[in-house]
Design an enzyme around this catalytic site. Structure first.
Site, mmCIF file in Angstrom:
data_model
loop_
_atom_site.group_PDB
_atom_site.id
_atom_site.type_symbol
_atom_site.label_atom_id
_atom_site.label_comp_id
_atom_site.label_asym_id
_atom_site.label_seq_id
_atom_site.Cartn_x
_atom_site.Cartn_y
_atom_site.Cartn_z
ATOM 1 C CE LYS A 1 -3.593 2.093 2.955
ATOM 2 N NZ LYS A 1 -4.247 1.815 4.431
ATOM 3 C CB SER B 1 -7.585 3.690 3.662
ATOM 4 O OG SER B 1 -6.800 3.072 4.752
ATOM 5 C CB SER C 1 -7.747 0.713 6.374
ATOM 6 O OG SER C 1 -8.383 1.826 6.581
HETATM 7 N N1 GLN Z 1 -12.403 4.034 7.825
HETATM 8 C C1 GLN Z 1 -11.596 4.344 8.748
HETATM 9 C C2 GLN Z 1 -11.088 5.475 8.842
HETATM 10 O O1 GLN Z 1 -11.448 6.272 7.872
HETATM 11 C C3 GLN Z 1 -10.341 3.498 9.063
HETATM 12 C C4 GLN Z 1 -9.080 3.820 8.241
HETATM 13 C C5 GLN Z 1 -8.055 2.879 8.382
HETATM 14 O O2 GLN Z 1 -8.220 1.840 9.014
HETATM 15 N N2 GLN Z 1 -6.739 3.488 8.073
HETATM 16 O O3 GLN Z 1 -10.354 6.222 9.794
#
Ligand code: GLN
Length: 477
Positions: free
Chosen positions: A83, A158, A182
């Protein structure tokens, strides 16, 4: 076709074929590179390390052909990607953000280094939400990644592109990061396995920070076996990350029957989308049929999860992202009359809307007048949560729930409703608030052919037991 039958789902099978000369590393590299090309329209890869991977594959083939397997590491023949928040020495890394567009990393993340040391091959860098903030992969300066099962839909986020890269078989595994879901949520939306290890189980050195007390690198793949191999080689205390820890060894648990608990609120048919409710019931039934016990448990803090998570992570983000000022890293706005305007303009031009929203929120909850009311209170709730979850693990072995209460939404939808998107994180964020290990497992599909995943969460440091216990679960499809 976007989603194809994966060429390999198991590293053992892959290495057996390499040994028996059924396939070569070079052929495999060419296969994955051709998959990357034919799925280009899904916007998965930001960069492909084609030449590097072909050279490394040829090197490994030579050793294999000579039969010198002792010269190879445990992960030889494995292709993986990272990522755009996990650093690789001398390569660009941008966290999906314009502010880091021209930035190159001076060092590799410990996790990448350990995996490369075992001769896995890094095939490319994949898209994600800007600074890992988001649930749909739409907050990226490179544009949205598409769900391979239905291209009008988001893949989750994400680590959206990480999940898609596995689902369309461009690699055997992807390294994602999970601050509040994420890794698990996109895994669930794309029909692959995704694991977030215990907080600290993997070093965060070289992971671009979002919320440091939540962030954790995690793995996405077609099988638990591959995730287990990656965890085993990359886990452990790292002198470069003071919060890293050793996790417990795997106990041998042949045919053990478990008690699975789920938050009693999930029985309320309004809490979950209809098809997810049905899929969860089927999941519970299947566990019972396998001889396990499944029971609802009382958990009174459910309503506090999302607010606590967003107060604490935005606070940490506002501090972590203060380093992007146009001086030390990345994008700098054209010269201004004085330095403050240069900072402001660089940040205004470099950050996207969602990141700005969160930095404002984080700065607010940390400000002198509101610190006690928000930040401090959220820290207290976090402490209560740690206690509550530890009490629950005295009653049950594992906690289960659907990864999300809702299904993937269409690309372009919900952009003006951030609260709705935040609320959809309710079933993943508690895991990070408490630092637990958790696995998303592909379970079934909805009426649009979009995958639905289930989540199994275990006690802290018991990551390897968790993976072992999930191997027999199967899927409904
Ligand atoms: N959807 C969550 C956020 O926007 C999780 C993001 C993540 O785990 N990096 O913070």
């Amino acid at each position: 076709m976007n989603v194809v039958q994966p060429k390999y789902t198991s590293l053992t099978d892959l290495q057996a074929d390499l040994k028996n000369q059924q396939i070569t590393c070079l052929e495999l590299a060419q296969y994955y590179l051709s998959r990357i090309k034919s799925t280009n329209h899904l916007n998965i890869y930001i960069q492909v390390y084609e030449q590097e991977v072909l050279l490394e594959a040829a090197r490994q083939d030579k050793i294999i052909q000579a039969g010198n397997f002792h010269e190879l590491g445990k992960l030889y023949g494995m292709f993986f990607n990272h990522k755009d928040v996990i650093c690789l020495k001398d390569h660009p890394i941008s966290a999906g953000s314009k502010i880091l567009e021209s930035f190159e990393s001076l060092y590799s993340a410990t996790v990448i280094r350990k995996i490369l040391d075992q001769d896995a091959m890094l095939i490319g860098r994949v898209n994600c939400d800007e600074f890992a903030m988001g649930s749909s992969n739409q907050n990226s300066t490179y544009g949205p990644t598409r769900n391979p099962h239905h291209e009008d839909y988001i893949p989750g986020g994400s680590s959206g592109a990480s999940a898609v890269s596995v689902a369309v078989d461009t690699c055997l595994a992807s390294l994602g990061s999970d601050t509040g879901g994420s890794v698990r949520q996109p895994a669930s939306f794309c029909g692959v396995y995704g694991m977030k290890p215990s907080y600290g189980a993997l070093s965060r050195y070289g992971l671009i920070a979002y919320g440091s007390s939540f962030d954790q690198i995690g793995f996405l793949s077609h099988s638990i076996e591959v995730i287990e191999e990656l965890l085993k080689v990359s886990k452990g205390k790292d002198p470069l990350d003071a919060t890293s820890i050793e996790i417990d060894k795997q106990e041998s648990l042949p045919n053990k029957k478990y008690t699975y608990g789920y938050f009693s609120q999930l029985d309320d048919s309004h809490f979950l989308d209809g098809s997810i409710h049905e899929a969860f019931n089927q999941f519970k039934n299947s566990l019972v049929q396998q001889g396990h016990q499944v029971k609802p448990v009382e958990f009174s803090l459910l309503d506090y999860l999302v607010p606590t998570y967003y107060i604490l992570t935005t606070a940490e983000a506002s501090s972590n992202l203060s380093r992007y000022d146009g001086v030390r890293y990345g994008h700098r706005a054209s010269p201004a009359d004085e330095v403050l305007s240069m900072y402001k303009n660089s940040r205004t031009e470099g950050f996207g809307t969602e990141v700005k929203r969160r930095l404002m929120m984080g700065t607010y909850v940390l400000s002198a007048g509101y610190y006690e009311a928000y930040y401090n209170k959220a820290q207290k709730v976090r402490r209560l949560l740690v206690q509550a979850l530890s009490n629950l693990f005295n009653q049950v072995d594992y906690i289960i729930n659907p990864v999300t209460p809702n299904k993937p939404w269409k690309i372009g939808e919900n952009l003006d409703d951030p609260i709705k998107v935040y609320l959809s994180d309710v079933l993943t964020v508690y895991v990070n608030l408490v630092g637990l290990p958790s696995l998303a497992l592909p379970w079934s599909k909805d009426e649009l052919n979009l995958p639905i995943g289930m989540q199994i969460t275990g006690p802290r440091k018991k990551d390897l037991n968790l993976l072992a216990s999930c191997k027999e679960m199967g899927t409904l499809e």
